[in-house]
Design a protein around this motif. Structure first.
Motif, short mmCIF file in Angstrom:
data_model
loop_
_atom_site.label_atom_id
_atom_site.label_comp_id
_atom_site.label_asym_id
_atom_site.label_seq_id
_atom_site.Cartn_x
_atom_site.Cartn_y
_atom_site.Cartn_z
N ASP A 95 0.97 -10.00 9.74
CA ASP A 95 2.34 -11.10 9.99
C ASP A 95 2.11 -11.99 9.00
OD1 ASP A 95 3.04 -9.70 12.13
OD2 ASP A 95 2.41 -10.87 13.70
N TRP A 96 0.94 -12.35 8.61
CA TRP A 96 0.78 -13.43 7.54
C TRP A 96 1.13 -12.86 5.89
CZ3 TRP A 96 -3.68 -14.11 4.14
CH2 TRP A 96 -3.77 -15.20 3.39
N LEU A 97 0.51 -11.53 5.80
CA LEU A 97 0.44 -11.06 4.47
C LEU A 97 1.77 -10.41 4.17
CD1 LEU A 97 -2.56 -8.85 4.88
CD2 LEU A 97 -2.28 -10.56 3.31
N ASN A 98 2.66 -10.32 5.12
CA ASN A 98 4.01 -9.82 4.90
C ASN A 98 5.03 -10.78 4.80
OD1 ASN A 98 3.06 -7.00 4.70
ND2 ASN A 98 3.28 -6.67 6.84
N ASP A 99 4.87 -12.20 4.79
CA ASP A 99 5.70 -13.08 4.72
C ASP A 99 5.79 -13.49 3.45
OD1 ASP A 99 7.15 -15.28 5.22
OD2 ASP A 99 5.59 -16.60 6.06
N GLY A 100 6.81 -12.96 2.82
CA GLY A 100 6.79 -13.58 1.21
C GLY A 100 7.87 -12.39 0.83
N ALA A 101 8.13 -12.67 -0.76
CA ALA A 101 8.93 -11.59 -1.46
C ALA A 101 8.18 -10.18 -1.97
CB ALA A 101 9.48 -12.30 -2.58
N ALA A 102 8.93 -9.45 -1.93
CA ALA A 102 8.18 -8.11 -2.42
C ALA A 102 7.48 -8.15 -3.90
CB ALA A 102 9.16 -7.16 -2.59
N PRO A 103 6.35 -7.91 -4.02
CA PRO A 103 5.69 -7.97 -5.16
C PRO A 103 5.76 -6.89 -6.04
CG PRO A 103 4.09 -7.00 -3.64
CD PRO A 103 5.47 -7.26 -2.93
N VAL A 104 5.25 -7.11 -7.29
CA VAL A 104 5.36 -5.93 -8.31
C VAL A 104 4.49 -5.05 -8.04
CG1 VAL A 104 5.30 -5.31 -10.69
CG2 VAL A 104 6.29 -7.53 -10.13
N ASP A 105 4.80 -3.68 -8.20
CA ASP A 105 4.08 -2.51 -7.91
C ASP A 105 3.21 -2.16 -9.35
OD1 ASP A 105 2.60 -0.13 -7.32
OD2 ASP A 105 4.49 0.84 -6.75
N PRO A 106 1.90 -2.25 -8.87
CA PRO A 106 1.05 -2.17 -10.26
C PRO A 106 1.36 -0.61 -10.89
CG PRO A 106 -0.30 -3.30 -8.62
CD PRO A 106 0.80 -2.60 -7.99
N SER A 107 1.76 0.40 -10.15
CA SER A 107 1.68 1.57 -10.68
C SER A 107 2.86 1.74 -11.59
CB SER A 107 1.94 2.73 -9.30
OG SER A 107 3.18 2.31 -8.81
N THR A 108 3.79 0.78 -11.50
CA THR A 108 4.69 0.68 -12.52
C THR A 108 4.22 0.58 -13.99
OG1 THR A 108 5.35 -1.36 -12.22
CG2 THR A 108 6.68 0.31 -10.90
#
Length: 319
Positions: free
Chosen positions: A249-262
């Motif tokens: 619940d705490w970790l998912n509260d935010g904007a989508a991060p950049v995927d390192p795989s890209t």
């Protein structure tokens, strides 16, 4: 594609020019992004670290892997309460082996990894302490301080790889055992076994977002937490999946991060150029993703995204 060994040979022939890593020290507004768990469980033998770690990892992502240093201890719980996982059993605990294992797990797409336990990479066979001792004897005239010139970078690179894994990380650590005289229910003094600090390099617990200590009664005490809902929690016979749900619940509260795989795809692209890799390194550095573990596609060795970009770019420049 140039390999790391090719780049090393080229560097011996070319002037030592490094165009990578010239970060732009400019500030930008802080933004909260979704994140991955960085959780450590420490405790004495028999406190329930492995089972609790499995339950938490399963709660974070049902497709998870275990890097097992405990002679298959985690596998004894396979199938209980529907928990299934893949495992990699190691017998040599060179910190570079953990980096390669994490790189392999990232390449396989595991959403979470349980390292059971991280202590072996400190004091086990071929662990950091043995690497220091070996270097001191072979290259520094038995001078331990000299040995740490090689041991410290190994240790730091391993911790960086843990913190940069593109999924959730749960790590167990053995605790140094001490005994304390405490009064029992009858009012009599009796010895009680307690864990005081993790069996790892001093201060490693500061690197995790959540650190919990477990005792022989299977009581979990959160001793550090950046997650407000878990701060100071004391839980008897903890439900690892409920803890994972609270953490998510705490970790998912935010904007989508950049995927390192890209970034890895761009770094390993067949048509990558020196100028393109130099620009890519700047992006990776600005995101703090240099230590992301990955496998060198040419050699199969474990490396980091930043080191790979730097080495491949240097090789292309030499060509």
């Amino acid at each position: 594609m140039a390999s790391i060994s090719d780049a090393v040979n080229n560097r011996r022939q070319q002037p030592a020019v490094d165009d990578f890593g010239n970060a732009d020290f400019s500030f930008a507004p802080a933004t909260r992004e979704k994140a991955k768990a960085r959780l450590a469980l420490m405790g004495v033998s028999g406190s329930g670290k492995t089972w609790t770690g499995l339950r938490i990892a399963h709660g974070l992502d049902t497709r998870f892997a275990v890097i097992d240093t405990e002679r298959g201890a985690a596998s004894k719980y396979a199938g209980i309460n529907g928990i299934s996982f893949d495992t990699l059993q190691l017998t040599s605990f060179d910190p570079r082996n953990l980096i390669k294992a994490l790189a392999a797990a990232a390449a396989a797409g595991y959403g979470a990894v349980l390292v059971d336990s991280l202590s072996h990479f400190w004091s086990g066979t071929d662990g950091t302490l043995e690497q220091v001792d070996k270097a001191a004897k072979e290259r520094y005239g038995k001078n331990t301080f000299g040995g740490w010139k090689e041991g410290t970078p190994l240790q730091n690179s391993m911790v960086d790889a843990l913190l940069s894994y593109p999924g959730h990380i749960v790590a167990t650590m053995r605790a140094h055992t001490e005994w304390s005289l405490e009064r029992n229910g009858n009012g009599s003094l009796e010895p009680k076994r307690i864990g005081t600090r993790p069996e790892q390099r001093r201060g490693v617990e500061y690197e995790f977002d959540v650190v919990a200590q477990m005792d022989v009664n299977n009581t979990l005490s959160v001793i550090k937490s950046r997650c407000p809902a878990l701060h100071g929690q004391v839980v008897e016979q903890p439900d690892g999946q409920q803890l994972a749900a609270t953490l998510l619940d705490w970790l998912n509260d935010g904007a989508a991060p950049v995927d390192p795989s890209t970034y890895i795809d761009r770094a390993t692209a067949a048509d990558a150029t020196y100028d393109g890799l130099r620009a890519l390194y700047g992006e990776v550095e600005s995101r703090g993703l240099q230590a992301t573990p990955m496998l060198d596609p040419a050699t199969g060795d474990g490396t980091s995204l930043g080191d790979y970009i730097r080495t491949r770019g240097t090789a292309l420049r030499a060509q």
